[in-house]
Design a protein around this motif. Sequence first.
Motif, PDB file in Angstrom:
ATOM      1  N   TYR A 124       0.527  -0.075   3.048  1.00  0.00           N
ATOM      2  CA  TYR A 124       0.153  -0.282   1.651  1.00  0.00           C
ATOM      3  C   TYR A 124       0.260  -1.757   1.247  1.00  0.00           C
ATOM      4  O   TYR A 124      -0.580  -2.256   0.507  1.00  0.00           O
ATOM      5  N   VAL A 125       1.271  -2.442   1.736  1.00  0.00           N
ATOM      6  CA  VAL A 125       1.401  -3.874   1.448  1.00  0.00           C
ATOM      7  C   VAL A 125       0.204  -4.620   2.029  1.00  0.00           C
ATOM      8  O   VAL A 125      -0.414  -5.448   1.365  1.00  0.00           O
ATOM      9  N   ALA A 126      -0.163  -4.292   3.266  1.00  0.00           N
ATOM     10  CA  ALA A 126      -1.307  -4.933   3.910  1.00  0.00           C
ATOM     11  C   ALA A 126      -2.604  -4.648   3.152  1.00  0.00           C
ATOM     12  O   ALA A 126      -3.505  -5.492   3.113  1.00  0.00           O
ATOM     13  N   ALA A 127      -2.681  -3.470   2.511  1.00  0.00           N
ATOM     14  CA  ALA A 127      -3.891  -3.097   1.767  1.00  0.00           C
ATOM     15  C   ALA A 127      -3.896  -3.645   0.337  1.00  0.00           C
ATOM     16  O   ALA A 127      -4.883  -3.501  -0.378  1.00  0.00           O
ATOM     17  N   GLY A 128      -2.801  -4.274  -0.093  1.00  0.00           N
ATOM     18  CA  GLY A 128      -2.748  -4.881  -1.423  1.00  0.00           C
ATOM     19  C   GLY A 128      -2.377  -3.934  -2.542  1.00  0.00           C
ATOM     20  O   GLY A 128      -2.703  -4.181  -3.704  1.00  0.00           O
ATOM     21  N   ALA A 129      -1.664  -2.852  -2.236  1.00  0.00           N
ATOM     22  CA  ALA A 129      -1.219  -1.902  -3.261  1.00  0.00           C
ATOM     23  C   ALA A 129       0.173  -2.270  -3.750  1.00  0.00           C
ATOM     24  O   ALA A 129       1.011  -2.727  -2.973  1.00  0.00           O
ATOM     25  N   LEU A 130       0.424  -2.055  -5.034  1.00  0.00           N
ATOM     26  CA  LEU A 130       1.757  -2.232  -5.600  1.00  0.00           C
ATOM     27  C   LEU A 130       2.576  -1.012  -5.212  1.00  0.00           C
ATOM     28  O   LEU A 130       2.214   0.117  -5.541  1.00  0.00           O
ATOM     29  N   THR A 131       3.678  -1.218  -4.501  1.00  0.00           N
ATOM     30  CA  THR A 131       4.520  -0.103  -4.091  1.00  0.00           C
ATOM     31  C   THR A 131       5.733  -0.008  -5.001  1.00  0.00           C
ATOM     32  O   THR A 131       6.407  -0.998  -5.259  1.00  0.00           O
ATOM     33  N   VAL A 132       5.977   1.209  -5.493  1.00  0.00           N
ATOM     34  CA  VAL A 132       7.087   1.482  -6.409  1.00  0.00           C
ATOM     35  C   VAL A 132       7.859   2.654  -5.836  1.00  0.00           C
ATOM     36  O   VAL A 132       7.256   3.643  -5.400  1.00  0.00           O
ATOM     37  N   GLY A 133       9.177   2.570  -5.826  1.00  0.00           N
ATOM     38  CA  GLY A 133       9.986   3.666  -5.301  1.00  0.00           C
ATOM     39  C   GLY A 133      11.289   3.815  -6.047  1.00  0.00           C
ATOM     40  O   GLY A 133      11.690   2.922  -6.796  1.00  0.00           O
ATOM     41  N   ASP A 134      11.942   4.952  -5.824  1.00  0.00           N
ATOM     42  CA  ASP A 134      13.179   5.195  -6.555  1.00  0.00           C
ATOM     43  C   ASP A 134      14.410   5.346  -5.669  1.00  0.00           C
ATOM     44  O   ASP A 134      15.432   5.840  -6.104  1.00  0.00           O
ATOM     45  N   SER A 135      14.314   4.887  -4.416  1.00  0.00           N
ATOM     46  CA  SER A 135      15.514   4.891  -3.581  1.00  0.00           C
ATOM     47  C   SER A 135      16.300   3.608  -3.856  1.00  0.00           C
ATOM     48  O   SER A 135      15.735   2.590  -4.267  1.00  0.00           O
ATOM     49  N   ASP A 136      17.602   3.669  -3.641  1.00  0.00           N
ATOM     50  CA  ASP A 136      18.476   2.547  -3.993  1.00  0.00           C
ATOM     51  C   ASP A 136      18.120   1.233  -3.310  1.00  0.00           C
ATOM     52  O   ASP A 136      18.278   0.172  -3.888  1.00  0.00           O
ATOM     53  N   ASP A 137      17.652   1.296  -2.083  1.00  0.00           N
ATOM     54  CA  ASP A 137      17.366   0.063  -1.343  1.00  0.00           C
ATOM     55  C   ASP A 137      15.870  -0.162  -1.146  1.00  0.00           C
ATOM     56  O   ASP A 137      15.450  -0.833  -0.204  1.00  0.00           O
ATOM     57  N   PHE A 138      15.054   0.347  -2.045  1.00  0.00           N
ATOM     58  CA  PHE A 138      13.600   0.304  -1.871  1.00  0.00           C
ATOM     59  C   PHE A 138      13.063  -1.109  -1.667  1.00  0.00           C
ATOM     60  O   PHE A 138      12.270  -1.346  -0.762  1.00  0.00           O
ATOM     61  N   ILE A 139      13.485  -2.060  -2.485  1.00  0.00           N
ATOM     62  CA  ILE A 139      12.930  -3.414  -2.346  1.00  0.00           C
ATOM     63  C   ILE A 139      13.478  -4.130  -1.114  1.00  0.00           C
ATOM     64  O   ILE A 139      12.873  -5.074  -0.630  1.00  0.00           O
ATOM     65  N   ARG A 140      14.586  -3.665  -0.601  1.00  0.00           N
ATOM     66  CA  ARG A 140      15.160  -4.295   0.592  1.00  0.00           C
ATOM     67  C   ARG A 140      14.580  -3.727   1.879  1.00  0.00           C
ATOM     68  O   ARG A 140      14.805  -4.260   2.955  1.00  0.00           O
ATOM     69  N   THR A 141      13.836  -2.619   1.771  1.00  0.00           N
ATOM     70  CA  THR A 141      13.236  -2.002   2.958  1.00  0.00           C
ATOM     71  C   THR A 141      11.715  -2.141   2.961  1.00  0.00           C
ATOM     72  O   THR A 141      11.026  -1.369   3.602  1.00  0.00           O
ATOM     73  N   GLY A 142      11.202  -3.105   2.189  1.00  0.00           N
ATOM     74  CA  GLY A 142       9.780  -3.391   2.223  1.00  0.00           C
ATOM     75  C   GLY A 142       8.999  -3.012   0.984  1.00  0.00           C
ATOM     76  O   GLY A 142       7.813  -3.289   0.896  1.00  0.00           O
ATOM     77  N   GLY A 143       9.643  -2.379   0.001  1.00  0.00           N
ATOM     78  CA  GLY A 143       8.970  -2.023  -1.241  1.00  0.00           C
ATOM     79  C   GLY A 143       8.893  -3.198  -2.201  1.00  0.00           C
ATOM     80  O   GLY A 143       9.594  -4.199  -2.029  1.00  0.00           O
ATOM     81  N   MET A 144       8.057  -3.072  -3.215  1.00  0.00           N
ATOM     82  CA  MET A 144       7.867  -4.167  -4.175  1.00  0.00           C
ATOM     83  C   MET A 144       8.670  -3.993  -5.453  1.00  0.00           C
ATOM     84  O   MET A 144       9.283  -4.938  -5.931  1.00  0.00           O
ATOM     85  N   VAL A 145       8.618  -2.786  -6.042  1.00  0.00           N
ATOM     86  CA  VAL A 145       9.339  -2.522  -7.290  1.00  0.00           C
ATOM     87  C   VAL A 145      10.204  -1.293  -7.081  1.00  0.00           C
ATOM     88  O   VAL A 145       9.699  -0.216  -6.761  1.00  0.00           O
TER      89      VAL A 145
END
Length: 183
Positions: A124-145
């Motif tokens: 998804y990052v390679a495709a240019g999508a904004l990634t949003v997640g609700d796990s505690d370490d989401f941004i540290r494991t490759g997520g954006m928000v």
Amino acid sequence: MYAEMRKLAVFGAIVAATLLCFYEAAHADDSSERAYILKAAFVYNFGKFVDWPASAFASDTSPLKVCVHGQAAHAGMAAVLRDKSVAARPIVVIDTPGADAVSACHIVFFADDRESHREALKAYVAAGALTVGDSDDFIRTGGMVGLVTVENKIRFEVNLATCRRAGLRISASLLRLAKTVVE
């Protein structure tokens, strides 16, 4: 300076108005559905403060596609985002898209932390999508928000470096509201 302050005030007002509009629905559902309804309000507002490259859309009125990974989250997301639009773009919610839909998503919400999601994040990052997640370490494991709960309130963190790598620009107004910004 005035424009940035105005955007910040508008974002706060939008979040408040969205939450008020869906309070009744959130009040009637169980707590996990209520949480996803509130998170959907955040996702909706994130769409207003992110700039995608022009190539991400076929036209100025092409839909903004929100893809949802996680069955529990889909109902809440769909309820909040139904009949909504962002900058003249109608929002379309897609439930648990397959690998072939990666390039069709503009915002992707990951409702839980799974190892398979971490691999999907890269695509998804390679495709240019904004990634949003609700796990505690989401941004540290490759997520954006990452949506995090702090003192029973939903807050958000932003991985700005990942956003930039995807070709997305995040409004400074939005970044000021973040609990944490990782560069």
